[in-house]
Design a protein around this motif. Structure first.
Motif, short mmCIF file in Angstrom:
data_model
loop_
_atom_site.label_atom_id
_atom_site.label_comp_id
_atom_site.label_asym_id
_atom_site.label_seq_id
_atom_site.Cartn_x
_atom_site.Cartn_y
_atom_site.Cartn_z
N LEU A 79 14.01 9.09 -7.89
CA LEU A 79 12.95 10.23 -7.79
C LEU A 79 13.75 11.46 -7.39
O LEU A 79 13.36 12.69 -7.81
CB LEU A 79 11.88 9.93 -6.70
CG LEU A 79 11.02 10.77 -6.24
CD1 LEU A 79 10.18 11.27 -7.53
CD2 LEU A 79 10.15 10.19 -4.94
N ILE A 80 14.77 11.43 -6.47
CA ILE A 80 15.51 12.47 -6.24
C ILE A 80 16.15 12.96 -7.45
O ILE A 80 16.12 14.23 -7.54
CB ILE A 80 16.83 12.08 -5.39
CG1 ILE A 80 15.93 11.63 -4.04
CG2 ILE A 80 17.66 13.20 -5.02
CD1 ILE A 80 16.86 11.10 -3.03
N VAL A 125 9.37 1.24 -8.57
CA VAL A 125 8.21 1.08 -7.45
C VAL A 125 7.45 -0.19 -7.87
O VAL A 125 7.22 -0.88 -6.88
CB VAL A 125 7.58 2.66 -7.08
CG1 VAL A 125 6.39 2.07 -6.26
CG2 VAL A 125 8.35 3.54 -6.42
N CYS A 126 7.18 -0.06 -8.94
CA CYS A 126 6.21 -1.19 -9.49
C CYS A 126 7.09 -2.59 -9.48
O CYS A 126 6.42 -3.69 -8.99
CB CYS A 126 5.87 -1.06 -10.93
SG CYS A 126 4.87 0.17 -11.41
N LEU A 185 3.54 5.70 -5.97
CA LEU A 185 3.11 5.85 -7.52
C LEU A 185 2.33 6.95 -7.60
O LEU A 185 2.53 7.46 -8.66
CB LEU A 185 2.51 4.37 -7.84
CG LEU A 185 3.54 3.11 -7.75
CD1 LEU A 185 2.55 1.99 -8.20
CD2 LEU A 185 4.65 3.57 -8.85
N VAL A 186 1.20 7.04 -6.80
CA VAL A 186 0.11 8.18 -6.94
C VAL A 186 0.92 9.62 -6.98
O VAL A 186 0.82 10.36 -7.86
CB VAL A 186 -0.85 8.29 -5.89
CG1 VAL A 186 -1.65 9.60 -6.07
CG2 VAL A 186 -1.61 7.08 -6.33
N GLY A 187 1.87 9.71 -5.95
CA GLY A 187 2.59 11.05 -5.84
C GLY A 187 3.66 11.34 -7.23
O GLY A 187 3.77 12.24 -7.63
N ILE A 188 4.31 10.12 -7.55
CA ILE A 188 5.19 10.28 -8.73
C ILE A 188 4.33 10.66 -9.85
O ILE A 188 4.69 11.39 -10.64
CB ILE A 188 6.10 9.50 -9.00
CG1 ILE A 188 6.85 8.66 -7.57
CG2 ILE A 188 6.90 9.18 -10.04
CD1 ILE A 188 7.70 7.69 -7.77
N LEU A 210 0.77 -1.25 0.12
CA LEU A 210 -0.16 -0.11 0.04
C LEU A 210 0.81 1.14 0.01
O LEU A 210 0.45 2.20 -0.66
CB LEU A 210 -0.85 -0.01 1.10
CG LEU A 210 -2.17 1.08 1.10
CD1 LEU A 210 -2.97 0.63 -0.14
CD2 LEU A 210 -2.85 0.92 2.50
N ALA A 211 1.92 1.26 0.91
CA ALA A 211 2.74 2.50 0.85
C ALA A 211 3.39 2.87 -0.58
O ALA A 211 3.37 4.01 -1.05
CB ALA A 211 3.75 2.22 1.89
#
Length: 148
Positions: free
Chosen positions: A118-119, A86-87, A19-22, A13-14
């Motif tokens: 991401l950074i 992440v996936c 993924l939503v944020g990215i 879930l985290a």
């Protein structure tokens, strides 16, 4: 076994929220890219044929827009690669649980890699914003004096 799946879903879930944020970051970056492309097209259409100050100014701005497009594209690339990583983390969590294999090392490295990507995406996005700020200017006759 159903309890194992429930625990795995809780663990996944985290990363799903990540993924939503990215994804929202990528929407923002793609929107900026679209605006830069539109501005470059407008400038290219009105570019004076005759050499002179107006022509040189348009060419300078077009070069800056081209640089911004490259930086935004790089930021989108890093963000997309972070999403893929992440996936892979989520898939690794389910594979480890289903195959009863300890993939914690691989999952950890993949997650750290995702954060690194991401950074990089965020840093290149910040750099593009700095480039955009350099291009923004108000004529000195309007604001009264040199820009600080």
């Amino acid at each position: 076994m159903p309890l194992d799946i429930a625990i795995t879903i809780q663990l996944a879930l985290a990363p799903a929220f990540l993924l939503v944020g990215i994804g929202q970051f990528l929407v923002l970056a793609a929107g900026r890219l679209g605006r830069v492309v539109d501005r470059a097209r407008i400038l290219a259409d009105i570019l004076p044929v005759e050499p002179g100050p107006e022509h040189d100014g348009c060419v300078r701005e077009l070069r800056l827009l081209d640089r911004r497009m490259n930086v935004i594209s790089l930021s989108i690339l890093f963000g997309t690669m972070a999403m893929i990583a992440v996936c892979l983390v989520v898939a690794g969590l389910f594979a480890a649980r289903h195959l009863d294999m300890p993939l914690t090392g691989v999952t950890t490295v993949t997650f750290v890699g995702a954060m690194g990507l991401l950074i990089l995406g965020l840093v290149t996005f910040l750099y593009e914003i700095r480039l955009a700020n350099k291009a923004i200017h108000v004529r000195s006759d309007i604001v009264g004096g040199p820009r600080k």
